[in-house]
Write a protein that holds these residues in place. Structure first.
Motif, PDB file in Angstrom:
ATOM      1  N   LEU A  83      36.801  41.930  34.653  1.00  0.00           N
ATOM      2  CA  LEU A  83      37.793  40.884  34.879  1.00  0.00           C
ATOM      3  C   LEU A  83      39.001  41.442  35.613  1.00  0.00           C
ATOM      4  CD1 LEU A  83      38.749  37.996  34.524  1.00  0.00           C
ATOM      5  CD2 LEU A  83      39.609  38.635  32.263  1.00  0.00           C
ATOM      6  N   GLY A  84      39.488  42.584  35.185  1.00  0.00           N
ATOM      7  CA  GLY A  84      40.639  43.197  35.842  1.00  0.00           C
ATOM      8  C   GLY A  84      40.358  43.549  37.295  1.00  0.00           C
ATOM      9  N   ALA A 122      31.400  29.907  39.948  1.00  0.00           N
ATOM     10  CA  ALA A 122      30.136  30.560  39.582  1.00  0.00           C
ATOM     11  C   ALA A 122      30.323  32.067  39.410  1.00  0.00           C
ATOM     12  CB  ALA A 122      29.067  30.271  40.639  1.00  0.00           C
ATOM     13  N   LEU A 123      31.078  32.696  40.289  1.00  0.00           N
ATOM     14  CA  LEU A 123      31.259  34.146  40.156  1.00  0.00           C
ATOM     15  C   LEU A 123      32.148  34.476  38.965  1.00  0.00           C
ATOM     16  CD1 LEU A 123      34.096  35.664  41.364  1.00  0.00           C
ATOM     17  CD2 LEU A 123      33.244  34.615  43.421  1.00  0.00           C
ATOM     18  N   VAL A 124      33.115  33.621  38.663  1.00  0.00           N
ATOM     19  CA  VAL A 124      33.940  33.832  37.472  1.00  0.00           C
ATOM     20  C   VAL A 124      33.077  33.695  36.228  1.00  0.00           C
ATOM     21  CG1 VAL A 124      35.819  32.842  36.080  1.00  0.00           C
ATOM     22  CG2 VAL A 124      36.159  33.277  38.522  1.00  0.00           C
ATOM     23  N   ASP A 125      32.150  32.725  36.212  1.00  0.00           N
ATOM     24  CA  ASP A 125      31.208  32.593  35.088  1.00  0.00           C
ATOM     25  C   ASP A 125      30.460  33.910  34.854  1.00  0.00           C
ATOM     26  OD1 ASP A 125      31.805  29.919  34.552  1.00  0.00           O
ATOM     27  OD2 ASP A 125      30.099  29.144  35.712  1.00  0.00           O
ATOM     28  N   GLU A 126      30.006  34.521  35.946  1.00  0.00           N
ATOM     29  CA  GLU A 126      29.266  35.795  35.846  1.00  0.00           C
ATOM     30  C   GLU A 126      30.132  36.883  35.218  1.00  0.00           C
ATOM     31  OE1 GLU A 126      27.239  37.247  39.386  1.00  0.00           O
ATOM     32  OE2 GLU A 126      27.160  35.181  40.142  1.00  0.00           O
ATOM     33  N   VAL A 127      31.360  37.020  35.702  1.00  0.00           N
ATOM     34  CA  VAL A 127      32.238  38.084  35.208  1.00  0.00           C
ATOM     35  C   VAL A 127      32.625  37.829  33.755  1.00  0.00           C
ATOM     36  CG1 VAL A 127      34.491  39.208  35.497  1.00  0.00           C
ATOM     37  CG2 VAL A 127      33.074  38.710  37.487  1.00  0.00           C
ATOM     38  N   VAL A 128      32.925  36.599  33.401  1.00  0.00           N
ATOM     39  CA  VAL A 128      33.276  36.277  32.017  1.00  0.00           C
ATOM     40  C   VAL A 128      32.108  36.595  31.087  1.00  0.00           C
ATOM     41  CG1 VAL A 128      33.793  34.365  30.426  1.00  0.00           C
ATOM     42  CG2 VAL A 128      35.091  34.613  32.550  1.00  0.00           C
ATOM     43  N   VAL A 146      40.119  31.616  33.036  1.00  0.00           N
ATOM     44  CA  VAL A 146      40.238  32.630  34.084  1.00  0.00           C
ATOM     45  C   VAL A 146      40.533  31.960  35.426  1.00  0.00           C
ATOM     46  CG1 VAL A 146      39.026  34.477  35.317  1.00  0.00           C
ATOM     47  CG2 VAL A 146      38.781  34.249  32.824  1.00  0.00           C
ATOM     48  N   LEU A 147      39.869  30.851  35.720  1.00  0.00           N
ATOM     49  CA  LEU A 147      40.142  30.125  36.960  1.00  0.00           C
ATOM     50  C   LEU A 147      41.586  29.644  37.015  1.00  0.00           C
ATOM     51  CD1 LEU A 147      36.818  28.136  37.339  1.00  0.00           C
ATOM     52  CD2 LEU A 147      37.674  29.908  38.889  1.00  0.00           C
ATOM     53  N   LEU A 148      42.103  29.190  35.889  1.00  0.00           N
ATOM     54  CA  LEU A 148      43.505  28.775  35.830  1.00  0.00           C
ATOM     55  C   LEU A 148      44.419  29.964  36.124  1.00  0.00           C
ATOM     56  CD1 LEU A 148      45.646  26.630  35.275  1.00  0.00           C
ATOM     57  CD2 LEU A 148      45.444  27.188  32.843  1.00  0.00           C
ATOM     58  N   ALA A 149      44.118  31.116  35.538  1.00  0.00           N
ATOM     59  CA  ALA A 149      44.927  32.311  35.790  1.00  0.00           C
ATOM     60  C   ALA A 149      44.880  32.691  37.270  1.00  0.00           C
ATOM     61  CB  ALA A 149      44.430  33.474  34.927  1.00  0.00           C
ATOM     62  N   GLY A 188      50.206  47.135  34.448  1.00  0.00           N
ATOM     63  CA  GLY A 188      50.032  45.736  34.084  1.00  0.00           C
ATOM     64  C   GLY A 188      48.700  45.158  34.499  1.00  0.00           C
ATOM     65  N   MET A 189      47.811  45.950  35.034  1.00  0.00           N
ATOM     66  CA  MET A 189      46.517  45.420  35.463  1.00  0.00           C
ATOM     67  C   MET A 189      45.479  45.719  34.369  1.00  0.00           C
ATOM     68  SD  MET A 189      47.576  44.095  38.118  1.00  0.00           S
ATOM     69  CE  MET A 189      46.112  43.451  38.866  1.00  0.00           C
ATOM     70  N   VAL A 190      44.429  44.951  34.332  1.00  0.00           N
ATOM     71  CA  VAL A 190      43.402  45.082  33.324  1.00  0.00           C
ATOM     72  C   VAL A 190      42.247  45.872  33.884  1.00  0.00           C
ATOM     73  CG1 VAL A 190      41.820  43.812  31.869  1.00  0.00           C
ATOM     74  CG2 VAL A 190      44.077  42.918  32.299  1.00  0.00           C
TER      75      VAL A 190
END
Length: 191
Positions: A83-84, A122-128, A146-149, A188-190
């Protein structure tokens, strides 16, 4: 100065790549309202070539974002996906694509822009899913969070003066890790 030689249709793919590269630069330097003839000039092609490939601003923005999303998709499918890392890549793209972010936000009802949004989802779904499997993200966090962020980060970066974009993006992203239940490292990064 000798006239340019018309290379005909064989020049099409190279012209398209040059136009996309030029659009990144021109829009980053001059903003959303930059004249499209400046893009053609920077690419070293005629305006007719520009409009053959990209009949409007949205077409050009979609082409740039298509490449950006391709990078994000490749990262999401890689072994180093996190995610980071995804957010860092989004920030890097947003820093240089602020005018294009604004352009696509203003064209959210355009089908071409909607398709890009579906690809990002779709790619955010994969990473989550990967982060959840690794135990690095809370079970209550879903892709919509995550999309909202990402949307919030892109919006704030697009409205921040160039010299401050990196630090503002890092500060903004630093607000999310506690909500996502992941470990914060460095500036501050993940991870």
């Amino acid at each position: 100065m000798p006239a340019k030689t018309n290379r005909g249709p064989v020049a099409g793919p190279a012209n398209r790549r040059a136009l996309i590269s030029a659009a990144r630069t021109v829009f980053a330097e001059s903003g959303y309202d930059a004249p499209l003839n400046a893009v053609a000039r920077r690419a070293g092609v005629g305006q007719g070539s520009l409009y053959r490939h990209f009949p409007d601003r949205v077409s050009l923005a979609v082409a740039v974002f298509d490449e950006n999303i391709g990078e994000l998709e490749a990262f999401a499918r890689s072994k180093r996906s996190s995610l980071g890392g995804l957010i860092e890549l989004v920030i890097e793209q947003a820093i240089v694509s602020t005018a294009l972010i604004e352009l696509t936000m203003n064209s959210a009802d355009d089908e071409r822009v909607r398709v890009l949004g579906e690809r990002v989802a779709a790619l955010v779904d994969e990473v989550v899913a990967v982060e959840r499997d690794r135990g690095r993200i809370g079970a209550e966090v879903d892709s919509a969070d995550v999309l909202l962020a990402i949307s919030m980060l892109a919006a704030i970066v697009s409205r921040t003066p160039e010299q401050d974009r990196r630090s503002v993006a890092e500060r903004a992203w630093a607000l999310f890790p506690a909500s996502f239940a992941v470990t914060v490292h460095g500036a501050g990064m993940v991870e």
